[in-house]
Design an enzyme around this catalytic site. Structure first.
Site, PDB file in Angstrom:
ATOM      1  N   ASP A   1       3.880  -1.058  11.749  1.00 41.37           N
ATOM      2  CA  ASP A   1       3.968  -2.365  12.412  1.00 41.37           C
ATOM      3  C   ASP A   1       5.167  -3.193  11.944  1.00 41.37           C
ATOM      4  OD1 ASP A   1       3.060  -2.803   9.869  1.00 41.37           O
ATOM      5  OD2 ASP A   1       1.406  -4.130  10.434  1.00 41.37           O
TER       6      ASP A   1
ATOM      7  N   HIS B   1      -9.080   5.629   2.974  1.00 44.23           N
ATOM      8  CA  HIS B   1      -7.819   5.867   2.262  1.00 44.23           C
ATOM      9  C   HIS B   1      -7.326   7.303   2.328  1.00 44.23           C
ATOM     10  CE1 HIS B   1      -8.830   1.880   0.902  1.00 44.23           C
ATOM     11  NE2 HIS B   1      -7.553   1.736   0.619  1.00 44.23           N
TER      12      HIS B   1
ATOM     13  N   ARG C   1      -3.932   7.358   3.643  1.00 41.66           N
ATOM     14  CA  ARG C   1      -2.773   7.028   2.808  1.00 41.66           C
ATOM     15  C   ARG C   1      -2.455   8.152   1.831  1.00 41.66           C
ATOM     16  NH1 ARG C   1      -3.773   1.171   1.710  1.00 41.66           N
ATOM     17  NH2 ARG C   1      -3.296   1.636  -0.458  1.00 41.66           N
TER      18      ARG C   1
ATOM     19  N   ASP D   1       6.049  -4.912   6.042  1.00 40.99           N
ATOM     20  CA  ASP D   1       6.636  -6.183   6.493  1.00 40.99           C
ATOM     21  C   ASP D   1       6.306  -7.337   5.549  1.00 40.99           C
ATOM     22  OD1 ASP D   1       3.991  -6.066   7.292  1.00 40.99           O
ATOM     23  OD2 ASP D   1       4.329  -7.005   9.239  1.00 40.99           O
TER      24      ASP D   1
ATOM     25  N   MET E   1      -7.467   3.081   9.962  1.00 38.41           N
ATOM     26  CA  MET E   1      -6.785   1.903   9.411  1.00 38.41           C
ATOM     27  C   MET E   1      -5.748   1.404  10.420  1.00 38.41           C
ATOM     28  SD  MET E   1      -6.152   2.629   5.392  1.00 38.41           S
ATOM     29  CE  MET E   1      -7.428   2.313   4.187  1.00 38.41           C
ATOM     30  N   GLY E   2      -4.886   0.513   9.988  1.00 41.79           N
ATOM     31  CA  GLY E   2      -3.821   0.012  10.858  1.00 41.79           C
ATOM     32  C   GLY E   2      -3.691  -1.498  10.876  1.00 41.79           C
ATOM     33  N   ARG E   3      -4.569  -2.179  10.127  1.00 44.89           N
ATOM     34  CA  ARG E   3      -4.625  -3.657  10.150  1.00 44.89           C
ATOM     35  C   ARG E   3      -4.708  -4.156  11.574  1.00 44.89           C
ATOM     36  NH1 ARG E   3      -3.843  -5.611   4.878  1.00 44.89           N
ATOM     37  NH2 ARG E   3      -2.478  -4.284   3.671  1.00 44.89           N
TER      38      ARG E   3
ATOM     39  N   GLY F   1       0.832  -1.212   0.000  1.00 46.87           N
ATOM     40  CA  GLY F   1       0.000   0.000   0.000  1.00 46.87           C
ATOM     41  C   GLY F   1       0.856   1.248   0.000  1.00 46.87           C
TER      42      GLY F   1
ATOM     43  N   THR G   1       4.994   2.109   5.969  1.00 48.01           N
ATOM     44  CA  THR G   1       3.591   1.727   6.166  1.00 48.01           C
ATOM     45  C   THR G   1       2.945   2.681   7.160  1.00 48.01           C
ATOM     46  OG1 THR G   1       2.039   0.137   7.107  1.00 48.01           O
ATOM     47  CG2 THR G   1       4.263  -0.042   7.905  1.00 48.01           C
ATOM     48  N   ILE G   2       1.728   3.075   6.862  1.00 47.68           N
ATOM     49  CA  ILE G   2       0.996   3.921   7.817  1.00 47.68           C
ATOM     50  C   ILE G   2       0.672   3.131   9.082  1.00 47.68           C
ATOM     51  CG2 ILE G   2      -0.015   5.370   6.001  1.00 47.68           C
ATOM     52  CD1 ILE G   2      -2.723   3.918   6.633  1.00 47.68           C
ATOM     53  N   ASP G   3       0.764   1.803   9.019  1.00 48.40           N
ATOM     54  CA  ASP G   3       0.420   0.980  10.193  1.00 48.40           C
ATOM     55  C   ASP G   3       1.539   0.996  11.241  1.00 48.40           C
ATOM     56  OD1 ASP G   3      -1.686   0.352   8.521  1.00 48.40           O
ATOM     57  OD2 ASP G   3      -0.858  -1.599   7.936  1.00 48.40           O
TER      58      ASP G   3
ATOM     59  N   ARG H   1      -1.046  -6.780  -3.676  1.00 46.50           N
ATOM     60  CA  ARG H   1      -1.524  -8.162  -3.727  1.00 46.50           C
ATOM     61  C   ARG H   1      -0.538  -8.948  -4.578  1.00 46.50           C
ATOM     62  NH1 ARG H   1      -4.045  -4.509  -6.271  1.00 46.50           N
ATOM     63  NH2 ARG H   1      -4.213  -4.575  -8.526  1.00 46.50           N
TER      64      ARG H   1
HETATM   65  O1  F6P Z   1      -1.276  -1.573   5.299  1.00 46.90           O
HETATM   66  C1  F6P Z   1      -1.755  -0.337   4.938  1.00 46.90           C
HETATM   67  C2  F6P Z   1      -3.267  -0.332   4.850  1.00 46.90           C
HETATM   68  O2  F6P Z   1      -3.694   0.974   4.535  1.00 46.90           O
HETATM   69  C3  F6P Z   1      -3.973  -0.847   6.104  1.00 46.90           C
HETATM   70  O3  F6P Z   1      -3.976   0.078   7.156  1.00 46.90           O
HETATM   71  C4  F6P Z   1      -5.336  -1.179   5.536  1.00 46.90           C
HETATM   72  O4  F6P Z   1      -5.976  -2.183   6.304  1.00 46.90           O
HETATM   73  C5  F6P Z   1      -5.007  -1.700   4.170  1.00 46.90           C
HETATM   74  O5  F6P Z   1      -3.733  -1.192   3.823  1.00 46.90           O
HETATM   75  C6  F6P Z   1      -6.002  -1.298   3.117  1.00 46.90           C
HETATM   76  O6  F6P Z   1      -5.665  -1.932   1.938  1.00 46.90           O
HETATM   77  P1  F6P Z   1      -6.380  -1.605   0.549  1.00 46.90           P
HETATM   78  O7  F6P Z   1      -5.723  -0.375  -0.002  1.00 46.90           O
HETATM   79  O8  F6P Z   1      -6.116  -2.809  -0.279  1.00 46.90           O
HETATM   80  O9  F6P Z   1      -7.829  -1.381   0.828  1.00 46.90           O
END
Ligand code: F6P
Length: 350
Positions: free
Chosen positions: A132, A271, A274, A105, A172-174, A10, A128-130, A78
């Site tokens: 992690d 989003h 992001r 990661d 967000m943040g998974r 992402g 990553t914005i997460d 993906r």
């Molecule tokens: O890992 C970054 C992230 O923005 C997560 O915080 C979020 O769950 C995911 O990607 C969203 O992914 P997508 O852009 O595929 O919806």
């Protein structure tokens, strides 16, 4: 030396600043040629690569990539759908001597595995914005997303107060709560719910009631990380009006627990977190990471990821150690969790 450079996973603010730094350090410091690979692994297989030069990124002195969002190289988060041997053939055919991969990661673990099996020389840069990625204090993009969350919380405050509403903001943040914790604290949230810390609806209700005593009306700002386990609610999930997602589910639970007296609304920030341009601290981090990554290539130190320690120090760590450590959650003894509690913010059970 022909150095490949790609962004994978992402996107987030700060990627272009890292690309710019890699190109500047590579060309000016070592005379390396840099080839930007488009759309991560897919571009490697499809041999879609563009030469990156200091002059080419400069645009008549305007230097647009220093502070622009997104990634000028494109990215995918993906599977490429291609077989690994096709990636190896792409690396070979593009004539790469080394690769710098900017990724989270997951991307770094996958690319490192492919690099090992394909005999590539790779260095990683975490983004990553997460936030992690293990073994680094910060990843590129986190500070900028924190700014976005904090602004959203602060902006929601005015309408929450005007209407005496409980407003829930889902971030967000998974599976990690760093973004919700930092953004929620910086924005002045009353409740912050993280995947790492169990909470109860009663606990959230008490925090909202505390607010009510301060002002006489039930308004509160509740930040919810997308990875929380939502409370159980008595609603048919197949109903078209059933709550979707953790934020809406919590909002429903709060409305029910207040016997309908709390007006609750939910915002899913999505989003926006992001998007946009990077903060100055993300630009500085991305620039330091880019320079250090090229230095590692020049030293022949491969299989390493650049990492931050504190605000100004950049080190490097072994990618296998990062992979073995797994995704980095909010620790229960995280100083900001303690600060939140000291400030009367409900962050789940002690
Ligand atoms: O890992 C970054 C992230 O923005 C997560 O915080 C979020 O769950 C995911 O990607 C969203 O992914 P997508 O852009 O595929 O919806």
């Amino acid at each position: 030396m022909r150095l490949g450079l790609l962004t994978s996973g992402g996107d987030c603010p700060g990627l272009n600043a890292a690309i710019r730094a890699v190109v500047r350090r590579a060309e000016r410091g070592y005379g390396f040629e840099v080839l930007g690979i488009e759309d991560a692994g897919r571009g490697l297989v499809e041999r879609r690569a563009v030469p990156l030069t200091i002059a080419g990124l400069d645009h008549d002195g305007y230097d647009p990539y220093l502070s622009s969002g997104g990634t000028l190289l494109g990215s995918i988060n993906r599977s490429t759908g291609y077989a690994e041997c096709e990636l190896h053939a792409g690396y070979r055919d593009l004539g790469l001597d080394a690769l710098i991969a900017i990724g989270g990661d997951g991307s770094l673990a996958i690319l490192h595995g492919q690099a090992q099996r394909g005999g590539w020389s790779m260095v990683g840069i975490p983004k990553t914005i997460d936030n992690d990625v293990a073994l680094t204090d910060r990843a590129i993009g986190f500070e900028s997303a924190v700014r976005t969350v904090a602004k959203a919380v602060a902006d929601l405050r005015t309408t929450a107060v005007s209407h005496d509403r409980v407003l829930v903001l889902e971030t967000m943040g998974r599976a990690a709560g760093h973004l919700a914790l930092h953004g929620g604290m910086a924005g002045g949230a009353d409740v912050i719910l993280l995947p790492e810390i169990p909470f109860t609806v009663d606990g959230v209700m008490e925090a909202v009631e505390r607010r009510r005593h301060m002002r006489g009306q039930a308004f509160a700002l509740v930040v919810v990380a997308e990875g929380i386990t939502p409370p159980a609610i008595d609603v048919d999930p197949s109903s078209p009006t059933a709550p979707r997602g953790p934020g809406e589910t919590l909002a429903h639970a709060l409305h029910t627990a207040s016997k309908g007296t709390f007006e609750v609304r939910t915002t899913v920030l999505g989003h926006l977190q992001r998007g946009g341009s990077p903060t100055p601290s993300d630009v500085l981090l991305a620039t330091s990471f880019g320079v250090h990554a090229v230095d590692l290539v020049a030293q022949g130190s491969f299989g390493r990821m650049v990492a931050s320690r504190g605000p100004d120090t950049v080190i490097d760590v072994a990618i296998p150690d990062v992979v073995a450590a797994g995704s980095s959650p909010v620790r229960l003894d995280d100083p900001l969790v303690q600060v939140a509690r000291s400030m009367g913010v409900y962050v789940g059970q002690d």
